[in-house]
Design a protein around this motif. Structure first.
Motif, mmCIF file in Angstrom:
data_model
loop_
_atom_site.group_PDB
_atom_site.id
_atom_site.type_symbol
_atom_site.label_atom_id
_atom_site.label_comp_id
_atom_site.label_asym_id
_atom_site.label_seq_id
_atom_site.Cartn_x
_atom_site.Cartn_y
_atom_site.Cartn_z
ATOM 1 N N HIS A 291 7.368 22.703 -11.424
ATOM 2 C CA HIS A 291 6.490 23.828 -11.346
ATOM 3 C C HIS A 291 6.542 24.606 -12.697
ATOM 4 C CE1 HIS A 291 5.980 28.288 -10.865
ATOM 5 N NE2 HIS A 291 4.842 27.800 -9.844
ATOM 6 N N GLN A 292 7.495 24.377 -13.552
ATOM 7 C CA GLN A 292 7.663 24.903 -14.793
ATOM 8 C C GLN A 292 6.827 24.330 -15.765
ATOM 9 O OE1 GLN A 292 11.722 25.159 -16.422
ATOM 10 N NE2 GLN A 292 11.442 27.435 -16.996
ATOM 11 N N MET A 293 6.743 23.027 -15.702
ATOM 12 C CA MET A 293 5.848 21.896 -16.590
ATOM 13 C C MET A 293 4.556 22.246 -16.137
ATOM 14 S SD MET A 293 8.035 18.422 -16.750
ATOM 15 C CE MET A 293 8.522 18.021 -14.910
ATOM 16 N N VAL A 294 4.085 22.271 -14.988
ATOM 17 C CA VAL A 294 2.514 22.426 -14.778
ATOM 18 C C VAL A 294 2.079 24.002 -14.542
ATOM 19 C CG1 VAL A 294 2.690 20.344 -13.389
ATOM 20 C CG2 VAL A 294 2.844 22.558 -12.101
ATOM 21 N N SER A 295 2.864 24.897 -14.658
ATOM 22 C CA SER A 295 2.498 26.363 -14.730
ATOM 23 C C SER A 295 2.066 26.567 -16.142
ATOM 24 C CB SER A 295 3.611 27.101 -14.172
ATOM 25 O OG SER A 295 3.868 27.102 -12.842
ATOM 26 N N PRO A 296 0.855 27.589 -16.265
ATOM 27 C CA PRO A 296 0.774 27.861 -17.651
ATOM 28 C C PRO A 296 1.822 28.722 -18.114
ATOM 29 C CG PRO A 296 -0.644 28.974 -16.056
ATOM 30 C CD PRO A 296 0.275 28.097 -15.340
ATOM 31 N N PRO A 297 2.137 28.780 -19.422
ATOM 32 C CA PRO A 297 3.139 29.636 -20.146
ATOM 33 C C PRO A 297 2.943 31.163 -19.801
ATOM 34 C CG PRO A 297 1.897 28.554 -21.738
ATOM 35 C CD PRO A 297 1.465 28.141 -20.652
ATOM 36 N N GLU A 298 3.885 31.995 -19.621
ATOM 37 C CA GLU A 298 3.626 33.498 -19.555
ATOM 38 C C GLU A 298 3.463 34.053 -21.111
ATOM 39 O OE1 GLU A 298 6.255 35.734 -17.160
ATOM 40 O OE2 GLU A 298 6.145 34.138 -15.469
ATOM 41 N N THR A 299 2.496 34.771 -21.321
ATOM 42 C CA THR A 299 2.332 35.356 -22.512
ATOM 43 C C THR A 299 2.147 36.697 -22.642
ATOM 44 O OG1 THR A 299 0.107 35.067 -22.626
ATOM 45 C CG2 THR A 299 1.233 33.076 -23.753
ATOM 46 N N ARG A 300 2.642 37.213 -23.638
ATOM 47 C CA ARG A 300 2.460 38.724 -23.685
ATOM 48 C C ARG A 300 1.240 39.285 -24.204
ATOM 49 N NH1 ARG A 300 4.777 40.867 -20.037
ATOM 50 N NH2 ARG A 300 5.897 42.662 -21.029
ATOM 51 N N ASP A 301 0.490 38.272 -24.594
ATOM 52 C CA ASP A 301 -0.985 38.859 -25.107
ATOM 53 C C ASP A 301 -1.902 39.047 -23.992
ATOM 54 O OD1 ASP A 301 0.408 37.146 -26.671
ATOM 55 O OD2 ASP A 301 -1.299 35.667 -27.485
ATOM 56 N N GLU A 302 -1.646 38.439 -22.975
ATOM 57 C CA GLU A 302 -2.681 38.842 -21.713
ATOM 58 C C GLU A 302 -2.162 40.162 -21.105
ATOM 59 O OE1 GLU A 302 -2.969 35.460 -19.269
ATOM 60 O OE2 GLU A 302 -3.175 34.246 -20.928
ATOM 61 N N PRO A 303 -3.134 40.898 -20.676
ATOM 62 C CA PRO A 303 -2.579 42.304 -19.828
ATOM 63 C C PRO A 303 -1.894 41.695 -18.472
ATOM 64 C CG PRO A 303 -4.847 41.963 -19.866
ATOM 65 C CD PRO A 303 -4.548 40.999 -20.715
ATOM 66 N N ILE B 218 -3.715 46.416 -16.174
ATOM 67 C CA ILE B 218 -5.081 46.633 -15.708
ATOM 68 C C ILE B 218 -5.462 47.685 -14.782
ATOM 69 C CG2 ILE B 218 -6.965 45.217 -14.275
ATOM 70 C CD1 ILE B 218 -5.799 42.631 -15.617
ATOM 71 N N LEU B 219 -4.483 47.804 -13.674
ATOM 72 C CA LEU B 219 -4.757 49.002 -12.882
ATOM 73 C C LEU B 219 -4.361 50.286 -13.587
ATOM 74 C CD1 LEU B 219 -2.485 47.547 -9.747
ATOM 75 C CD2 LEU B 219 -5.108 47.840 -10.023
ATOM 76 N N GLY B 220 -3.690 50.305 -14.715
ATOM 77 C CA GLY B 220 -3.408 51.577 -15.509
ATOM 78 C C GLY B 220 -5.075 51.681 -16.065
ATOM 79 N N ARG B 221 -5.489 50.949 -16.619
ATOM 80 C CA ARG B 221 -6.881 51.046 -17.241
ATOM 81 C C ARG B 221 -7.763 51.691 -16.173
ATOM 82 N NH1 ARG B 221 -6.955 45.607 -20.834
ATOM 83 N NH2 ARG B 221 -5.342 45.966 -21.754
ATOM 84 N N ILE B 222 -7.539 50.902 -14.948
ATOM 85 C CA ILE B 222 -8.596 51.510 -14.006
ATOM 86 C C ILE B 222 -8.438 52.903 -13.759
ATOM 87 C CG2 ILE B 222 -9.406 50.998 -11.491
ATOM 88 C CD1 ILE B 222 -8.824 48.067 -12.175
ATOM 89 N N ALA B 223 -7.325 53.186 -13.411
ATOM 90 C CA ALA B 223 -6.600 54.603 -12.990
ATOM 91 C C ALA B 223 -7.459 55.476 -14.136
ATOM 92 C CB ALA B 223 -5.353 54.707 -13.010
ATOM 93 N N GLU B 224 -7.173 55.262 -15.608
ATOM 94 C CA GLU B 224 -7.647 56.081 -16.460
ATOM 95 C C GLU B 224 -9.126 56.191 -16.539
ATOM 96 O OE1 GLU B 224 -5.913 54.366 -20.251
ATOM 97 O OE2 GLU B 224 -3.726 55.057 -19.544
ATOM 98 N N ALA B 225 -9.847 55.275 -16.246
ATOM 99 C CA ALA B 225 -11.326 55.379 -16.428
ATOM 100 C C ALA B 225 -11.734 56.043 -15.319
ATOM 101 C CB ALA B 225 -11.781 53.767 -16.097
ATOM 102 N N LEU B 226 -11.315 56.059 -13.920
ATOM 103 C CA LEU B 226 -11.411 56.927 -12.914
ATOM 104 C C LEU B 226 -11.061 58.165 -13.072
ATOM 105 C CD1 LEU B 226 -10.096 54.728 -9.761
ATOM 106 C CD2 LEU B 226 -12.495 55.063 -10.502
ATOM 107 N N ASP B 227 -10.230 58.525 -13.903
ATOM 108 C CA ASP B 227 -9.711 60.059 -14.277
ATOM 109 C C ASP B 227 -10.847 60.486 -15.236
ATOM 110 O OD1 ASP B 227 -7.458 60.208 -12.874
ATOM 111 O OD2 ASP B 227 -6.230 59.655 -14.529
ATOM 112 N N ARG B 228 -11.317 59.645 -16.233
ATOM 113 C CA ARG B 228 -12.491 59.997 -17.029
ATOM 114 C C ARG B 228 -13.691 60.433 -16.347
ATOM 115 N NH1 ARG B 228 -10.015 56.003 -20.234
ATOM 116 N NH2 ARG B 228 -11.604 54.688 -19.741
ATOM 117 N N GLN B 229 -14.114 59.445 -15.448
ATOM 118 C CA GLN B 229 -15.191 59.445 -14.523
ATOM 119 C C GLN B 229 -15.150 60.784 -13.313
ATOM 120 O OE1 GLN B 229 -15.778 56.015 -12.407
ATOM 121 N NE2 GLN B 229 -16.588 54.863 -14.149
ATOM 122 N N THR B 230 -13.887 61.241 -13.167
ATOM 123 C CA THR B 230 -13.889 62.248 -12.197
ATOM 124 C C THR B 230 -14.202 63.523 -13.158
ATOM 125 O OG1 THR B 230 -12.549 61.276 -10.789
ATOM 126 C CG2 THR B 230 -12.394 63.578 -10.837
#
Length: 68
Positions: A15-27, A32-44
């Motif tokens: 599993h470790q060999m075939v799974s993509p490595p975890e990178t901190r570059d990707e959110p 992502i949920l934090g960004r959505i919540a912030e966008a909803l606050d701005r829209q409100t």
């Protein structure tokens, strides 16, 4: 029991060999949920401001209609 542990270890290694490595570059999902919540606050906030403007315009139109 030892055979099951050995199979589990081999499976984990595969599993470790075939799974993509975890990178901190990707959110993360949390990011992502934090960004959505912030966008909803701005829209409100924007909708609240628009509602206030429409209410003022409507009140002004009612006053002008009653005066005219």
């Amino acid at each position: 029991m030892a055979v099951l542990q050995q199979h589990g270890q081999i499976l984990a290694e595969i599993h470790q060999m075939v799974s993509p490595p975890e990178t901190r570059d990707e959110p993360t999902l949390r990011d992502i949920l934090g960004r959505i919540a912030e966008a909803l606050d701005r829209q409100t906030t924007a909708l609240d401001e628009l509602t206030e403007q429409v209410t003022r315009i409507s009140a002004a139109a009612d006053r002008d209609g009653a005066a005219g």
